[in-house]
Design a protein around this motif. Structure first.
Motif, PDB file in Angstrom:
ATOM      1  N   THR A 169       0.790   4.216  -3.066  1.00  0.00           N
ATOM      2  CA  THR A 169       0.523   5.372  -2.783  1.00  0.00           C
ATOM      3  C   THR A 169       1.675   6.548  -3.079  1.00  0.00           C
ATOM      4  O   THR A 169       1.316   7.553  -3.653  1.00  0.00           O
ATOM      5  N   HIS A 170       2.938   6.184  -3.306  1.00  0.00           N
ATOM      6  CA  HIS A 170       3.997   7.056  -4.226  1.00  0.00           C
ATOM      7  C   HIS A 170       3.211   7.188  -5.493  1.00  0.00           C
ATOM      8  O   HIS A 170       3.537   8.584  -6.051  1.00  0.00           O
ATOM      9  N   GLY A 171       2.470   6.267  -6.161  1.00  0.00           N
ATOM     10  CA  GLY A 171       1.921   6.732  -7.619  1.00  0.00           C
ATOM     11  C   GLY A 171       0.648   7.934  -7.435  1.00  0.00           C
ATOM     12  O   GLY A 171       0.798   8.649  -8.354  1.00  0.00           O
ATOM     13  N   GLY A 176       0.855  -1.263  -0.082  1.00  0.00           N
ATOM     14  CA  GLY A 176      -0.090  -0.048  -0.131  1.00  0.00           C
ATOM     15  C   GLY A 176       0.756   1.271   0.032  1.00  0.00           C
ATOM     16  O   GLY A 176       0.518   2.281  -0.593  1.00  0.00           O
ATOM     17  N   HIS A 177       1.955   1.092   0.731  1.00  0.00           N
ATOM     18  CA  HIS A 177       2.861   2.336   0.763  1.00  0.00           C
ATOM     19  C   HIS A 177       3.463   2.775  -0.580  1.00  0.00           C
ATOM     20  O   HIS A 177       3.509   4.003  -1.074  1.00  0.00           O
ATOM     21  N   GLU A 178       3.852   1.466  -1.362  1.00  0.00           N
ATOM     22  CA  GLU A 178       4.498   1.704  -2.515  1.00  0.00           C
ATOM     23  C   GLU A 178       3.487   2.504  -3.706  1.00  0.00           C
ATOM     24  O   GLU A 178       3.643   3.282  -4.527  1.00  0.00           O
ATOM     25  N   VAL A 190      13.994  11.635   4.144  1.00  0.00           N
ATOM     26  CA  VAL A 190      12.629  11.651   3.905  1.00  0.00           C
ATOM     27  C   VAL A 190      12.090  10.474   4.417  1.00  0.00           C
ATOM     28  O   VAL A 190      10.876  10.531   4.619  1.00  0.00           O
ATOM     29  N   HIS A 191      12.911   9.444   4.926  1.00  0.00           N
ATOM     30  CA  HIS A 191      12.366   8.215   5.679  1.00  0.00           C
ATOM     31  C   HIS A 191      12.388   8.575   6.997  1.00  0.00           C
ATOM     32  O   HIS A 191      12.191   7.723   7.891  1.00  0.00           O
ATOM     33  N   THR A 192      12.910   9.603   7.505  1.00  0.00           N
ATOM     34  CA  THR A 192      13.010  10.109   9.073  1.00  0.00           C
ATOM     35  C   THR A 192      12.015  11.093   9.292  1.00  0.00           C
ATOM     36  O   THR A 192      10.993  10.718  10.179  1.00  0.00           O
ATOM     37  N   VAL A 194       8.199  16.825  -4.556  1.00  0.00           N
ATOM     38  CA  VAL A 194       9.603  16.383  -4.798  1.00  0.00           C
ATOM     39  C   VAL A 194      10.008  15.535  -3.866  1.00  0.00           C
ATOM     40  O   VAL A 194       9.842  15.821  -2.533  1.00  0.00           O
ATOM     41  N   TYR A 195      10.534  14.484  -4.326  1.00  0.00           N
ATOM     42  CA  TYR A 195      11.076  13.498  -3.345  1.00  0.00           C
ATOM     43  C   TYR A 195      12.448  13.826  -2.517  1.00  0.00           C
ATOM     44  O   TYR A 195      13.512  13.231  -2.732  1.00  0.00           O
ATOM     45  N   ALA A 196      12.221  14.825  -1.901  1.00  0.00           N
ATOM     46  CA  ALA A 196      13.483  15.598  -1.163  1.00  0.00           C
ATOM     47  C   ALA A 196      13.166  16.450   0.093  1.00  0.00           C
ATOM     48  O   ALA A 196      12.123  17.107  -0.249  1.00  0.00           O
ATOM     49  N   ASN A 235       5.752  13.506   1.313  1.00  0.00           N
ATOM     50  CA  ASN A 235       5.469  12.287   0.426  1.00  0.00           C
ATOM     51  C   ASN A 235       5.753  10.688   1.066  1.00  0.00           C
ATOM     52  O   ASN A 235       4.723  10.026   0.925  1.00  0.00           O
ATOM     53  N   GLU A 236       6.743  10.558   1.615  1.00  0.00           N
ATOM     54  CA  GLU A 236       6.933   9.177   2.363  1.00  0.00           C
ATOM     55  C   GLU A 236       5.971   9.107   3.339  1.00  0.00           C
ATOM     56  O   GLU A 236       5.418   7.894   3.551  1.00  0.00           O
ATOM     57  N   SER A 237       5.520  10.228   4.014  1.00  0.00           N
ATOM     58  CA  SER A 237       4.420  10.113   5.104  1.00  0.00           C
ATOM     59  C   SER A 237       3.012   9.536   4.778  1.00  0.00           C
ATOM     60  O   SER A 237       2.485   8.935   5.086  1.00  0.00           O
TER      61      SER A 237
HETATM   62 ZN    ZN Z   1       8.404   5.096  -0.014  1.00  0.00          ZN
END
Ligand code: ZN
Length: 344
Positions: free
Chosen positions: A157-159, A153-155, A245-247, A168-170, A177-179
């Motif tokens: 949702t990135h779409g 589901g996480h993956e 981003v993952h923190t 923007v992924y930074a 985005n990660e959240s």
């Molecule tokens: Zn992710």
């Protein structure tokens, strides 16, 4: 009429013993006589699994999937269909791009490791424009594969984040985005499985010999060294992981947990907070509307707060408990209006 019959003939339900969720029904594709593939073509948005190492479909004679090398992709296929179905049924959002595009999982993938990005690391999952990559972990056991329902589901949702918000992924937009991916990964899990233990952990079903291998905890981000307060104690400021981003995803993650469940305490800015939970169903409605209607590419936590409030305003009105608790939940994680304290 002929077309309907053909579609039905290709959409073949069968029960499989999944890696984490007992027996579940998947649908496979009969493409030639009695040969079946681990792809689901029951809907316009097709879900496919392929073997990453050989770029081949998982297929065999007869619609049974009992070997572990087939149960792994069958588990992914089940989670993919639960995910696709959740967004279609609950949010009327079809396929990862809302244009009914299909998606494909590349199974048993290896990710970058060492200098020069040598494909060597089996411990990850990723997503890019309709393609997903799922690692099968260190062991041959199914339990450490990266295909639990919250991860799939996480993956997906990135779409949605890429299509609708172009986040923007930074930096802060990347953390948001990660959240959103963690939020919907766990929300889909709750939708499908109910209020299971450890729901708010990410990837908790993955395990090594029964010990959970979860990687984040929305209920208590600090437990995994992620921040629960905007620019608080665990806030990540160095360039690695695209500035964390993952923190830093922990901040909006904790906000969502509080919004759904409620909670009281003191954040890293010494602000005392109290949030009365509105429940996960209103919370997910607000989250989805905030993401698709109000988030923009370079969103910050401050503009994210505004997005969530706008969504709550649209859905529930300014005098609603939902609207107030969105403000309270953002206050709890250290984000409020004009930099001053607000508790409405
Ligand atoms: Zn992710």
């Amino acid at each position: 009429v002929i077309r309907v019959i053909q579609l039905m003939a290709h959409c073949n339900p069968v029960s499989v013993s999944t890696s984490f969720y007992g027996n579940r029904t998947i649908s496979t594709t009969a493409f030639s006589g009695n040969v079946f593939r681990l792809t689901n073509d029951c809907n316009t948005a097709v879900s496919e699994t392929v073997n990453w190492r050989h770029n081949t479909y998982f297929q065999k004679v007869g619609n049974t999937w009992t070997h572990d090398t087939m149960r792994a992709p069958a588990t992914t296929l089940w989670a993919m269909e639960v995910t696709r179905s959740y967004f279609s049924g609950v949010h009327s959002y079809n396929g990862w791009d809302n244009g009914n595009s299909g998606w494909r999982s590349n199974e048993d993938a290896l990710f970058c490791g060492g200098d020069g990005c040598i494909p060597s690391d089996p411990n990850n999952a990723s997503y890019y424009r309709g393609y997903m990559w799922v690692g099968w972990g260190n062991s041959d056991a199914l339990g450490d594969d990266w295909n639990s329902l919250d991860i799939i589901g996480h993956e997906f949702t990135h779409g949605i984040s890429d299509t609708m918000a172009h986040l923007v992924y930074a930096n802060e937009s990347g953390a948001l985005n990660e959240s959103f991916s963690d939020i919907f990964g766990n929300t889909i899990q709750a939708h499908q499985l109910g209020s299971v233990a450890n729901l708010w952990k990410m990837g908790e079903d993955r395990n090594s010999g029964g010990t959970s291998l979860y990687i984040r905890n929305m209920e208590d981000p600090n437990e995994k060294n992620d921040p629960d307060t905007y620019k608080g104690l665990k806030w990540h400021t160095t360039p690695d992981d695209n500035y964390g981003v993952h923190t830093n995803s922990g901040v909006q993650n904790f906000m969502y947990y509080l919004l759904a469940n409620g909670g009281a305490g003191t954040n890293d800015k010494s602000w005392n907070y109290k949030v009365e939970g509105i429940g996960i169903i209103p919370a997910r409605r607000i989250a989805f509307k905030a993401l698709v209607d109000y988030m923009d590419a370079n969103a910050t936590h401050q503009t994210a707060r505004s997005a969530w409030l706008s969504a709550a305003l649209d859905l529930y009105g300014v005098n609603s408990a939902e609207y107030r608790q969105v403000a309270n939940a953002w206050f709890a994680v250290g984000v409020c209006s004009n930099g001053g304290e607000e508790f409405i």
